[in-house]
Enzyme design. Structure first.
Site, PDB file in Angstrom:
ATOM      1  N   CYS A 117      29.429  41.495  40.511  1.00 20.73           N
ATOM      2  CA  CYS A 117      30.942  41.162  40.062  1.00 20.73           C
ATOM      3  C   CYS A 117      30.816  39.647  39.973  1.00 20.73           C
ATOM      4  CB  CYS A 117      31.821  41.814  40.442  1.00 20.73           C
ATOM      5  SG  CYS A 117      33.386  40.945  40.152  1.00 20.73           S
ATOM      6  N   CYS A 121      36.291  37.243  35.021  1.00 15.46           N
ATOM      7  CA  CYS A 121      36.761  37.641  33.693  1.00 15.46           C
ATOM      8  C   CYS A 121      38.227  38.064  33.739  1.00 15.46           C
ATOM      9  CB  CYS A 121      35.862  39.033  33.419  1.00 15.46           C
ATOM     10  SG  CYS A 121      34.083  38.798  33.863  1.00 15.46           S
ATOM     11  N   THR A 208      39.987  39.763  42.966  1.00 12.45           N
ATOM     12  CA  THR A 208      38.434  39.577  42.713  1.00 12.45           C
ATOM     13  C   THR A 208      38.395  38.202  42.686  1.00 12.45           C
ATOM     14  OG1 THR A 208      38.313  41.403  41.279  1.00 12.45           O
ATOM     15  CG2 THR A 208      36.716  39.861  40.740  1.00 12.45           C
ATOM     16  N   GLU A 274      36.241  40.541  47.124  1.00 11.92           N
ATOM     17  CA  GLU A 274      37.757  40.826  47.037  1.00 11.92           C
ATOM     18  C   GLU A 274      38.501  40.508  48.223  1.00 11.92           C
ATOM     19  OE1 GLU A 274      38.109  42.695  43.929  1.00 11.92           O
ATOM     20  OE2 GLU A 274      35.979  42.852  43.524  1.00 11.92           O
ATOM     21  N   HIS A 309      40.874  43.590  29.438  1.00 11.79           N
ATOM     22  CA  HIS A 309      40.114  43.616  30.814  1.00 11.79           C
ATOM     23  C   HIS A 309      39.299  44.677  30.747  1.00 11.79           C
ATOM     24  CE1 HIS A 309      38.829  41.978  34.317  1.00 11.79           C
ATOM     25  NE2 HIS A 309      39.046  42.871  34.980  1.00 11.79           N
ATOM     26  N   TYR A 313      34.505  45.186  30.856  1.00  6.40           N
ATOM     27  CA  TYR A 313      33.648  45.893  31.875  1.00  6.40           C
ATOM     28  C   TYR A 313      32.571  46.201  31.288  1.00  6.40           C
ATOM     29  CZ  TYR A 313      36.472  46.226  36.050  1.00  6.40           C
ATOM     30  OH  TYR A 313      37.006  45.859  37.458  1.00  6.40           O
ATOM     31  N   CYS A 315      30.631  43.884  31.543  1.00  7.63           N
ATOM     32  CA  CYS A 315      29.665  43.245  32.354  1.00  7.63           C
ATOM     33  C   CYS A 315      28.887  44.532  33.186  1.00  7.63           C
ATOM     34  CB  CYS A 315      30.793  42.819  33.526  1.00  7.63           C
ATOM     35  SG  CYS A 315      31.573  44.122  34.410  1.00  7.63           S
ATOM     36  N   GLU A 463      34.211  49.683  41.942  1.00 11.75           N
ATOM     37  CA  GLU A 463      34.740  48.666  41.402  1.00 11.75           C
ATOM     38  C   GLU A 463      34.968  49.142  39.713  1.00 11.75           C
ATOM     39  OE1 GLU A 463      33.319  44.464  40.195  1.00 11.75           O
ATOM     40  OE2 GLU A 463      35.346  43.799  40.788  1.00 11.75           O
TER      41      GLU A 463
END
Ligand code: SF4
Ligand code: FE
Length: 506
Positions: A117, A121, A208, A274, A309, A313, A315, A463
């Site tokens: 991560c 974002c 995050t 986190e 969001h 993901y 990502c 996550e």
């Protein structure tokens, strides 16, 4: 009286004066050095987070967002009408569906480059939401939040800073509203208002990249009612503001970062982050307050945030690309790459990964314009994307572990490979293909371990489950948007069933 209250006169301009514009990844590292931040990890205050071996990989992942902007400006920068210059795409206000598509492509690339991560974002999706929400609040209440927002964004783009999203409150007793909690601080709320600004108290959980951000945007985590007015607050806070405490979340195998050598770390360079961020009466000048009491917009704000969001993901498809590559590589090192079942498993992994990507990218292509002029992802497809992400990376990981074999979890330590006594034995007995050094096997197995069991399994698996809302949150949105009555109508039409036919049954 806390230290924060003594700083009640610090203006928005004074806050910006602390920041030097960032261009390179190295500038970013320097921007984090020497900040007066309160960070706790393993029960101790961290003197300099940038140089802490457990924290540094998470900073490296964010640094890559600056490096990529220089290496591939087409992908990772965009023209900003706001300051009439190219800006990092993580600070770009989405002016078209194509901007969202480009964002997704950049996110996939970032996942391929970091295997974790990269933490930027949620902040990007927050600034997208704030464009339209501040505009809508002003239209109803005659406030001036949108101009404040635009001014903040001009400064943010000029300084090229990172904005972290402080959304998730600890929530306490889930059966109670924010104003009904035994401890009022379990949801962030305004404790005091002065001529200069307001003060907030509470905490933001699972934040995050919280510590790696220059600014934190705090915002409500759920729908609010009239009794929750003091909880309806959106504000921008510098990451080194007095009154902030960061408590670092630990990750499985995180202490490997403290060991010598880099092989057992799996992915020595990059990691996620986190933190639990505690706000003890933190001051926000009015210029940086973007909601104060307009509780009826909280639900819509959360809904828009999730529409953006949950498509972000994609990502994880960049990480999925790494997993497919790792599985193919270890099969080759083991001499198993010719087996048809290996190819079939790689096909299955790819199919799952591309299914995630297709729902996310489709959600961006189907974006619609909001009254403020900005575009927002299609919410149904974004929810489907994120829901796929709660499941498919687990199956992709299962297949990667299947292909890797049990050695992934029985492999002796790097120190044993370096030992004069055991090293030669391990070299002899753990070699795969004879033309390859045993170290390539060792490294690839550790990478798969890292992403499916170790530090970056946080980013790739858990996550994926809970980030941007846990699976049930997407199912609720899919239920709300699935228009089952309209679909029943299609079926009844084809089946020749009309209202009259149904009425005939008496
Ligand atoms: Fe970005 Fe993905 Fe990390 Fe969220 S989980 S911040 S979308 S990389
Ligand atoms: Fe996330």
């Amino acid at each position: 009286m806390s230290e924060a209250i003594d700083l009640a006169n610090e203006t928005a301009a004074a806050r910006w004066a602390r920041f030097k514009p960032i261009v390179t990844g190295e500038d970013y590292l320097e921007s984090l050095r020497g900040r007066p931040v309160n960070v706790y990890l393993f029960g101790e205050k961290v003197a300099e987070p940038v140089d802490h071996p457990v924290i540094r990989p998470s900073i490296n992942a964010l640094k890559m967002t600056y490096d990529l902007a220089i290496e591939d400006p087409e992908l990772a920068t965009a023209h900003s009408d706001l300051i009439n210059a190219r800006v990092n795409r993580f600070l770009h206000i989405v002016g078209s569906p194509n901007d969202l598509v480009m964002k997704n492509r950049m996110q996939r690339r970032m996942g391929q480059l970091t295997g974790t991560c990269f933490q930027r974002c949620a902040g990007l999706d927050t600034i997208s939401v704030l464009h339209s929400i501040t505009y809508d609040i002003d239209a109803k209440h005659g406030t001036s939040y949108h101009q404040r927002y635009l001014e903040f964004m001009r400064q943010a783009q000029r300084h090229n800073i990172i904005i972290g999203a402080g959304m998730t409150d600890p929530k306490g007793d889930r059966s109670k509203r924010p104003s009904e909690q035994a401890d009022p601080d379990l949801f962030m709320h305004v404790t005091r208002r002065t001529k200069e600004g307001l003060f907030v108290r509470g905490a933001k959980a699972h934040m995050t990249g919280g510590l790696n951000s220059h600014w934190i945007c705090v915002m409500p985590t759920m729908n609010l009612g009239p009794a929750d007015k003091d909880y309806a607050v959106v504000g921008l806070v510098p990451g080194d503001a007095p009154g902030l405490t960061y408590i670092y979340g630990r990750q499985s195998c995180d202490t490997r970062a403290l060991e010598a050598g880099d092989i057992d770390k799996g992915n020595a360079k990059f990691g996620g982050q986190e933190t639990l961020v505690v706000f003890d009466d933190v001051f926000i000048p009015w210029d940086h307050v973007l909601m104060d009491g307009e509780y009826e917009f909280a639900q819509e704000m959360v809904a828009r945030f999730t529409a953006y969001h949950r498509a972000s993901y994609v990502c994880k498809t960049g990480l999925g690309d790494v997993m497919v590559g790792a599985a193919a590589a270890i099969a080759e090192y083991n001499g198993a790459d010719g087996a048809s079942h290996i190819k079939d498993k790689l096909v299955e992994m790819t199919h799952l990964n591309e299914t995630i990507y297709s729902s996310g990218i489709a959600s961006s292509h189907e974006a619609k314009q909001l009254p403020s002029g900005i575009y927002m992802n299609d919410a149904m497809l974004a929810n489907v994307c994120k829901h796929n992400v709660t499941r498919f990376p687990y199956e992709i990981s299962r297949l990667a572990q299947d292909i890797a074999g049990g050695l992934m979890v029985t492999l002796p330590s790097e120190a044993d490979f370096r030992s004069n006594v055991t090293g030669p034995m391990l070299e002899k007995y753990l070699r795969g293909r004879s033309n390859l050094p045993v170290e390539v096997r060792q490294r690839m197995l550790r990478l798969i371990e890292n992403m499916t069991l170790g530090r970056n399994a946080v980013g790739y698996l858990t996550e994926s489950m809970h980030g941007a809302g846990s699976p049930q949150a997407q199912r609720i949105q899919i239920l709300r948007g699935m228009e089952v009555d309209r679909k029943k109508g299609y079926a009844e039409n084809l089946a020749g069933i009309s209202t009259a036919t149904k009425a005939d049954a008496g």
